[in-house]
Scaffold this motif. Structure first.
Motif, PDB file in Angstrom:
ATOM      1  N   ALA A  99       0.838  -1.208   0.000  1.00 38.81           N
ATOM      2  CA  ALA A  99       0.000   0.000   0.000  1.00 38.81           C
ATOM      3  C   ALA A  99       0.868   1.252   0.000  1.00 38.81           C
ATOM      4  CB  ALA A  99      -0.934   0.000   1.206  1.00 38.81           C
ATOM      5  N   ASN A 100       1.905   1.261   0.816  1.00 35.90           N
ATOM      6  CA  ASN A 100       2.806   2.414   0.846  1.00 35.90           C
ATOM      7  C   ASN A 100       3.577   2.557  -0.461  1.00 35.90           C
ATOM      8  OD1 ASN A 100       2.166   3.455   3.378  1.00 35.90           O
ATOM      9  ND2 ASN A 100       3.645   2.160   4.438  1.00 35.90           N
ATOM     10  N   LYS A 101       3.941   1.433  -1.062  1.00 31.21           N
ATOM     11  CA  LYS A 101       4.635   1.487  -2.356  1.00 31.21           C
ATOM     12  C   LYS A 101       3.708   2.059  -3.424  1.00 31.21           C
ATOM     13  CE  LYS A 101       8.140   0.844  -5.042  1.00 31.21           C
ATOM     14  NZ  LYS A 101       9.383   1.645  -4.857  1.00 31.21           N
ATOM     15  N   ALA A 102       2.441   1.690  -3.379  1.00 32.71           N
ATOM     16  CA  ALA A 102       1.476   2.215  -4.345  1.00 32.71           C
ATOM     17  C   ALA A 102       1.347   3.731  -4.221  1.00 32.71           C
ATOM     18  CB  ALA A 102       0.121   1.544  -4.141  1.00 32.71           C
ATOM     19  N   ILE A 103       1.379   4.238  -2.985  1.00 34.54           N
ATOM     20  CA  ILE A 103       1.343   5.684  -2.780  1.00 34.54           C
ATOM     21  C   ILE A 103       2.549   6.330  -3.458  1.00 34.54           C
ATOM     22  CG2 ILE A 103       1.560   7.516  -1.052  1.00 34.54           C
ATOM     23  CD1 ILE A 103      -0.038   5.744   0.874  1.00 34.54           C
ATOM     24  N   GLU A 104       3.723   5.736  -3.299  1.00 37.08           N
ATOM     25  CA  GLU A 104       4.942   6.280  -3.901  1.00 37.08           C
ATOM     26  C   GLU A 104       4.856   6.309  -5.430  1.00 37.08           C
ATOM     27  OE1 GLU A 104       8.285   4.046  -2.578  1.00 37.08           O
ATOM     28  OE2 GLU A 104       7.849   4.338  -0.443  1.00 37.08           O
ATOM     29  N   LEU A 105       4.191   5.318  -6.006  1.00 40.03           N
ATOM     30  CA  LEU A 105       4.114   5.203  -7.463  1.00 40.03           C
ATOM     31  C   LEU A 105       2.997   6.037  -8.078  1.00 40.03           C
ATOM     32  CD1 LEU A 105       4.616   1.331  -7.814  1.00 40.03           C
ATOM     33  CD2 LEU A 105       6.311   3.124  -8.266  1.00 40.03           C
ATOM     34  N   SER A 176      -1.540  15.970  -1.712  1.00 38.13           N
ATOM     35  CA  SER A 176      -0.688  16.742  -0.798  1.00 38.13           C
ATOM     36  C   SER A 176      -0.569  16.054   0.566  1.00 38.13           C
ATOM     37  CB  SER A 176      -1.232  18.156  -0.613  1.00 38.13           C
ATOM     38  OG  SER A 176      -2.523  18.138  -0.026  1.00 38.13           O
ATOM     39  N   LEU A 177      -1.418  15.036   0.789  1.00 33.35           N
ATOM     40  CA  LEU A 177      -1.400  14.301   2.058  1.00 33.35           C
ATOM     41  C   LEU A 177      -0.643  12.981   1.970  1.00 33.35           C
ATOM     42  CD1 LEU A 177      -5.135  14.789   3.123  1.00 33.35           C
ATOM     43  CD2 LEU A 177      -3.153  16.180   3.786  1.00 33.35           C
ATOM     44  N   THR A 178       0.028  12.729   0.847  1.00 33.23           N
ATOM     45  CA  THR A 178       0.672  11.423   0.698  1.00 33.23           C
ATOM     46  C   THR A 178       1.923  11.254   1.561  1.00 33.23           C
ATOM     47  OG1 THR A 178       1.828  12.219  -1.296  1.00 33.23           O
ATOM     48  CG2 THR A 178      -0.216  10.978  -1.616  1.00 33.23           C
ATOM     49  N   PHE A 179       2.307  12.298   2.280  1.00 31.25           N
ATOM     50  CA  PHE A 179       3.374  12.099   3.257  1.00 31.25           C
ATOM     51  C   PHE A 179       2.856  11.298   4.453  1.00 31.25           C
ATOM     52  CE2 PHE A 179       1.328  16.011   4.595  1.00 31.25           C
ATOM     53  CZ  PHE A 179       1.313  15.936   5.981  1.00 31.25           C
ATOM     54  N   PHE A 180       1.524  11.219   4.601  1.00 28.13           N
ATOM     55  CA  PHE A 180       0.938  10.286   5.567  1.00 28.13           C
ATOM     56  C   PHE A 180       1.048   8.887   4.966  1.00 28.13           C
ATOM     57  CE2 PHE A 180      -1.383  14.128   6.870  1.00 28.13           C
ATOM     58  CZ  PHE A 180      -1.282  14.044   8.268  1.00 28.13           C
ATOM     59  N   LYS A 181       1.728   8.003   5.653  1.00 31.67           N
ATOM     60  CA  LYS A 181       1.866   6.625   5.194  1.00 31.67           C
ATOM     61  C   LYS A 181       1.204   5.673   6.188  1.00 31.67           C
ATOM     62  CE  LYS A 181       4.525   7.359   1.522  1.00 31.67           C
ATOM     63  NZ  LYS A 181       4.654   8.817   1.544  1.00 31.67           N
ATOM     64  N   TYR A 182       0.924   4.466   5.728  1.00 30.88           N
ATOM     65  CA  TYR A 182       0.404   3.431   6.623  1.00 30.88           C
ATOM     66  C   TYR A 182       1.524   2.970   7.555  1.00 30.88           C
ATOM     67  CZ  TYR A 182      -3.402   3.199   3.216  1.00 30.88           C
ATOM     68  OH  TYR A 182      -4.448   3.502   2.388  1.00 30.88           O
ATOM     69  N   ASP A 183       1.201   2.839   8.825  1.00 28.08           N
ATOM     70  CA  ASP A 183       2.185   2.481   9.841  1.00 28.08           C
ATOM     71  C   ASP A 183       2.203   0.965  10.039  1.00 28.08           C
ATOM     72  OD1 ASP A 183       3.820   2.156  12.039  1.00 28.08           O
ATOM     73  OD2 ASP A 183       2.792   3.633  13.291  1.00 28.08           O
ATOM     74  N   LEU A 184       3.305   0.330   9.682  1.00 29.75           N
ATOM     75  CA  LEU A 184       3.450  -1.117   9.817  1.00 29.75           C
ATOM     76  C   LEU A 184       3.328  -1.577  11.265  1.00 29.75           C
ATOM     77  CD1 LEU A 184       4.120  -3.842   8.471  1.00 29.75           C
ATOM     78  CD2 LEU A 184       6.540  -3.275   8.701  1.00 29.75           C
ATOM     79  N   TYR A 185       3.531  -0.643  12.199  1.00 35.84           N
ATOM     80  CA  TYR A 185       3.510  -1.005  13.618  1.00 35.84           C
ATOM     81  C   TYR A 185       2.271  -0.486  14.340  1.00 35.84           C
ATOM     82  CZ  TYR A 185       8.305  -2.033  12.400  1.00 35.84           C
ATOM     83  OH  TYR A 185       9.420  -2.541  11.772  1.00 35.84           O
ATOM     84  N   SER A 186       1.239  -0.123  13.587  1.00 30.34           N
ATOM     85  CA  SER A 186       0.023   0.376  14.234  1.00 30.34           C
ATOM     86  C   SER A 186      -0.646  -0.689  15.093  1.00 30.34           C
ATOM     87  CB  SER A 186      -0.971   0.886  13.182  1.00 30.34           C
ATOM     88  OG  SER A 186      -1.469  -0.173  12.385  1.00 30.34           O
ATOM     89  N   TRP A 187      -0.370  -1.960  14.810  1.00 28.33           N
ATOM     90  CA  TRP A 187      -0.936  -3.037  15.624  1.00 28.33           C
ATOM     91  C   TRP A 187      -0.493  -2.925  17.081  1.00 28.33           C
ATOM     92  CZ3 TRP A 187       2.434  -6.403  18.080  1.00 28.33           C
ATOM     93  CH2 TRP A 187       3.760  -6.417  17.613  1.00 28.33           C
ATOM     94  N   LYS A 188       0.665  -2.314  17.315  1.00 27.32           N
ATOM     95  CA  LYS A 188       1.153  -2.148  18.685  1.00 27.32           C
ATOM     96  C   LYS A 188       0.274  -1.191  19.485  1.00 27.32           C
ATOM     97  CE  LYS A 188       6.041  -3.193  17.809  1.00 27.32           C
ATOM     98  NZ  LYS A 188       7.438  -2.734  17.964  1.00 27.32           N
ATOM     99  N   TYR A 189      -0.467  -0.329  18.752  1.00 22.71           N
ATOM    100  CA  TYR A 189      -1.394   0.600  19.411  1.00 22.71           C
ATOM    101  C   TYR A 189      -2.814   0.052  19.387  1.00 22.71           C
ATOM    102  CZ  TYR A 189       2.508   3.251  17.393  1.00 22.71           C
ATOM    103  OH  TYR A 189       3.751   3.655  16.966  1.00 22.71           O
ATOM    104  N   GLY A 190      -2.960  -1.172  18.892  1.00 25.12           N
ATOM    105  CA  GLY A 190      -4.284  -1.769  18.792  1.00 25.12           C
ATOM    106  C   GLY A 190      -5.130  -1.193  17.670  1.00 25.12           C
ATOM    107  N   GLU A 191      -4.482  -0.620  16.653  1.00 26.58           N
ATOM    108  CA  GLU A 191      -5.208   0.045  15.575  1.00 26.58           C
ATOM    109  C   GLU A 191      -4.917  -0.586  14.220  1.00 26.58           C
ATOM    110  OE1 GLU A 191      -5.442   4.656  17.162  1.00 26.58           O
ATOM    111  OE2 GLU A 191      -3.808   4.085  15.822  1.00 26.58           O
ATOM    112  N   PRO A 192      -5.942  -0.801  13.393  1.00 29.36           N
ATOM    113  CA  PRO A 192      -5.695  -1.159  11.996  1.00 29.36           C
ATOM    114  C   PRO A 192      -4.960  -0.010  11.306  1.00 29.36           C
ATOM    115  CG  PRO A 192      -7.981  -1.569  12.610  1.00 29.36           C
ATOM    116  CD  PRO A 192      -7.375  -0.780  13.727  1.00 29.36           C
ATOM    117  N   ALA A 193      -4.138  -0.332  10.334  1.00 31.25           N
ATOM    118  CA  ALA A 193      -3.287   0.681   9.707  1.00 31.25           C
ATOM    119  C   ALA A 193      -4.084   1.768   9.006  1.00 31.25           C
ATOM    120  CB  ALA A 193      -2.340   0.015   8.717  1.00 31.25           C
TER     121      ALA A 193
END
Length: 227
Positions: A99-105, A176-193
């Protein structure tokens, strides 16, 4: 950070390019028979489809090539993402890396995420984009039909933005918001990415709007945590 990237007015281009981003893993049939056709059949036609495989080992590439549409771009990552072993934690972040790679492309002015087993309503892009441009929103989302059990559907989506009341594929946001990326470690906060990213956008002051219309279908998930 947001002000550095923000475009104060997003209404200049009345027919901007929209990048539909689809991370995928070994769902060639669903992807090409349900998901991609739902994009190709849109009432809005200025889009590209960026599909990134999480090291697919099936015939995904072959199936995509058979569609033969120059608006579709496919990249298969050379190795599978390193996700948590715990089943629930894995579910929260499966597909984050492609998903993050798709944002980059992506090259569109707007980003429309879509999961590889779901489908847009025929007017998904048109409805959300028109609403965003009319109101100068940076991110908008609508309702989706959510399959709770096989063949049993319910509507999901409401305002204000909160966990459990937004679907990943029910949204569109400005590039302009694509600097927001999905966090691979969001599971540590109990949140889906996906929710983790929307929450961070909200807390950063992104202009977010909600439209009370169904813009797609979210199907009962094939459990990728077992993949």
């Amino acid at each position: 950070m947001l002000e550095k990237h923000r475009k104060q007015s997003i209404t200049e281009n009345k027919k901007p390019l929209v990048s539909v981003l689809i991370p995928t893993y070994n769902r060639a049939k669903l992807l090409t028979e349900r998901t991609i056709p739902s994009v190709l059949n849109q009432t809005y036609d200025n889009f590209e489809i960026i599909i990134v495989g999480d090291h697919c080992t099936d015939e995904t590439e072959k199936f995509i090539e058979s569609i033969n549409d120059s608006r579709i771009k496919f990249l298969n990552l050379p190795e599978r993402g390193n996700y948590p072993e715990n089943k629930q934690d894995r579910w929260k972040v499966a597909g984050v890396i492609p998903a993050n790679k798709a944002i980059e492309l992506s090259s569109g002015e707007w980003i429309a995420p879509l999961d590889d087993d779901d489908e847009f309503s025929r007017d998904h892009i048109e409805i959300l984009l028109k609403f965003a441009l009319k109101n100068n929103y940076e991110m908008v989302y609508g309702k989706v039909e959510m399959e709770k059990k096989p063949g049993i559907w319910d509507e999901l989506g409401s305002y204000p933005l909160r966990k459990g009341h937004i679907s990943h594929m029910g949204s569109i946001y400005h590039s302009s918001l694509t600097f927001f990326k999905y966090d691979l470690y969001s599971w540590k906060y109990g949140e889906p990415a996906d929710w983790n990213m929307w929450r961070r956008m909200k807390e950063a002051g992104v202009r977010i709007g909600f439209i009370d219309k169904v813009v797609g279908k979210h199907y009962l998930e094939f459990n990728q945590s077992n993949d």
